[in-house]
Design a protein around this motif. Structure first.
Motif, PDB file in Angstrom:
ATOM      1  N   ARG A  85       0.819  -1.204   0.000  1.00 28.57           N
ATOM      2  CA  ARG A  85       0.000   0.000   0.000  1.00 28.57           C
ATOM      3  C   ARG A  85       0.858   1.260   0.000  1.00 28.57           C
ATOM      4  O   ARG A  85       0.410   2.324   0.425  1.00 28.57           O
ATOM      5  CB  ARG A  85      -0.942  -0.024   1.198  1.00 28.57           C
ATOM      6  N   TRP A  92      -0.765   3.876   2.654  1.00 24.53           N
ATOM      7  CA  TRP A  92      -2.097   3.700   3.217  1.00 24.53           C
ATOM      8  C   TRP A  92      -1.985   2.767   4.405  1.00 24.53           C
ATOM      9  O   TRP A  92      -1.517   1.643   4.272  1.00 24.53           O
ATOM     10  CB  TRP A  92      -3.052   3.111   2.190  1.00 24.53           C
ATOM     11  N   LYS A  93      -2.408   3.210   5.580  1.00 23.84           N
ATOM     12  CA  LYS A  93      -2.331   2.406   6.795  1.00 23.84           C
ATOM     13  C   LYS A  93      -3.735   1.972   7.207  1.00 23.84           C
ATOM     14  O   LYS A  93      -4.627   2.808   7.376  1.00 23.84           O
ATOM     15  CB  LYS A  93      -1.692   3.226   7.911  1.00 23.84           C
ATOM     16  N   PRO A  94      -3.933   0.650   7.400  1.00 23.49           N
ATOM     17  CA  PRO A  94      -5.246   0.169   7.859  1.00 23.49           C
ATOM     18  C   PRO A  94      -5.544   0.684   9.262  1.00 23.49           C
ATOM     19  O   PRO A  94      -4.650   0.816  10.088  1.00 23.49           O
ATOM     20  CB  PRO A  94      -5.105  -1.344   7.864  1.00 23.49           C
ATOM     21  N   THR A  95      -6.800   0.968   9.506  1.00 25.58           N
ATOM     22  CA  THR A  95      -7.213   1.433  10.815  1.00 25.58           C
ATOM     23  C   THR A  95      -8.547   0.788  11.180  1.00 25.58           C
ATOM     24  O   THR A  95      -9.375   0.547  10.313  1.00 25.58           O
ATOM     25  CB  THR A  95      -7.328   2.972  10.847  1.00 25.58           C
ATOM     26  N   LYS A 114     -12.510  -2.538   4.517  1.00 29.55           N
ATOM     27  CA  LYS A 114     -11.374  -2.120   5.342  1.00 29.55           C
ATOM     28  C   LYS A 114     -11.195  -0.620   5.162  1.00 29.55           C
ATOM     29  O   LYS A 114     -11.268  -0.101   4.055  1.00 29.55           O
ATOM     30  CB  LYS A 114     -10.109  -2.856   4.906  1.00 29.55           C
ATOM     31  N   LEU A 116      -8.709   2.620   5.447  1.00 25.47           N
ATOM     32  CA  LEU A 116      -7.292   2.968   5.440  1.00 25.47           C
ATOM     33  C   LEU A 116      -7.134   4.482   5.488  1.00 25.47           C
ATOM     34  O   LEU A 116      -7.957   5.208   4.933  1.00 25.47           O
ATOM     35  CB  LEU A 116      -6.610   2.423   4.186  1.00 25.47           C
ATOM     36  N   GLU A 136     -11.573   0.052   1.320  1.00 29.71           N
ATOM     37  CA  GLU A 136     -11.196  -1.034   0.418  1.00 29.71           C
ATOM     38  C   GLU A 136     -12.199  -2.166   0.601  1.00 29.71           C
ATOM     39  O   GLU A 136     -12.424  -2.620   1.715  1.00 29.71           O
ATOM     40  CB  GLU A 136      -9.783  -1.493   0.782  1.00 29.71           C
ATOM     41  N   SER A 160     -11.849   0.152  -4.520  1.00 33.38           N
ATOM     42  CA  SER A 160     -11.419   1.103  -3.513  1.00 33.38           C
ATOM     43  C   SER A 160     -12.155   2.410  -3.711  1.00 33.38           C
ATOM     44  O   SER A 160     -12.445   2.820  -4.823  1.00 33.38           O
ATOM     45  CB  SER A 160      -9.912   1.355  -3.624  1.00 33.38           C
TER      46      SER A 160
END
Length: 165
Positions: A85, A92-95, A114, A116, A136, A160
């Protein structure tokens, strides 16, 4: 209407009066499943773009509106399942937790969502959080339903949605 080209100069242009705001269920069941099984889409207005080769502000479309893209999942490592990512200027960081998407007509979970957040900078120590958020969507097909869905719908993709909060 399906003969119109909705992507002009790299931006999505919809006819007057058309507002594209699908629900999570519609994204998974009307677009993602159909794209995965190479079936015609209800409207051909979602471009296919490698999200991670562009920073969010460089993606086509109006920056002030939600934008939708199909993108293939790119592996971070050759033999791994971890998604790459990283973009040119950040990552892009998943949160948070993934949200299950269930069809109102069927009971099995068939999609996941998900969230991000985009961080500008290459390393975690240098990066800072931005206002860019991406949702996503991915398919989660139970083993016994894959053949039924394939027969019903006829390459794996993900959808996305990029937006600024």
């Amino acid at each position: 209407m399906d003969k119109f080209n909705f992507v002009k100069d790299g931006a999505i242009k919809l006819p007057p009066g058309f507002r594209f705001q699908p629900t999570d269920e519609e994204i998974v069941f009307q677009y993602l499943i159909r794209k995965t099984f190479s079936c015609p889409l209800p409207a051909s207005i979602i471009p296919e773009i490698n999200i991670c080769s562009n920073d969010p502000w460089d993606l086509p479309g109006d920056i002030e509106q939600d934008r939708y893209f199909f993108s293939n999942k790119e592996a971070k490592y050759r033999n791994g399942n971890r998604a790459n990512r990283a973009t040119i200027g950040g990552y892009w960081k998943p949160t948070g937790l993934d949200k299950q998407i269930i069809c109102s007509k069927r009971k099995p979970i068939i999609g996941m969502k998900k969230t991000l957040v985009f961080y500008k900078g290459k390393t975690a120590s240098q990066a800072y959080r931005t206002d860019w958020i991406m949702h996503e969507y991915r398919l989660v097909l139970p083993k016994n339903s894959s053949s039924n869905l394939h027969a019903h719908f006829k390459k794996s993709s993900q959808l996305s949605q990029s937006k600024r909060k």
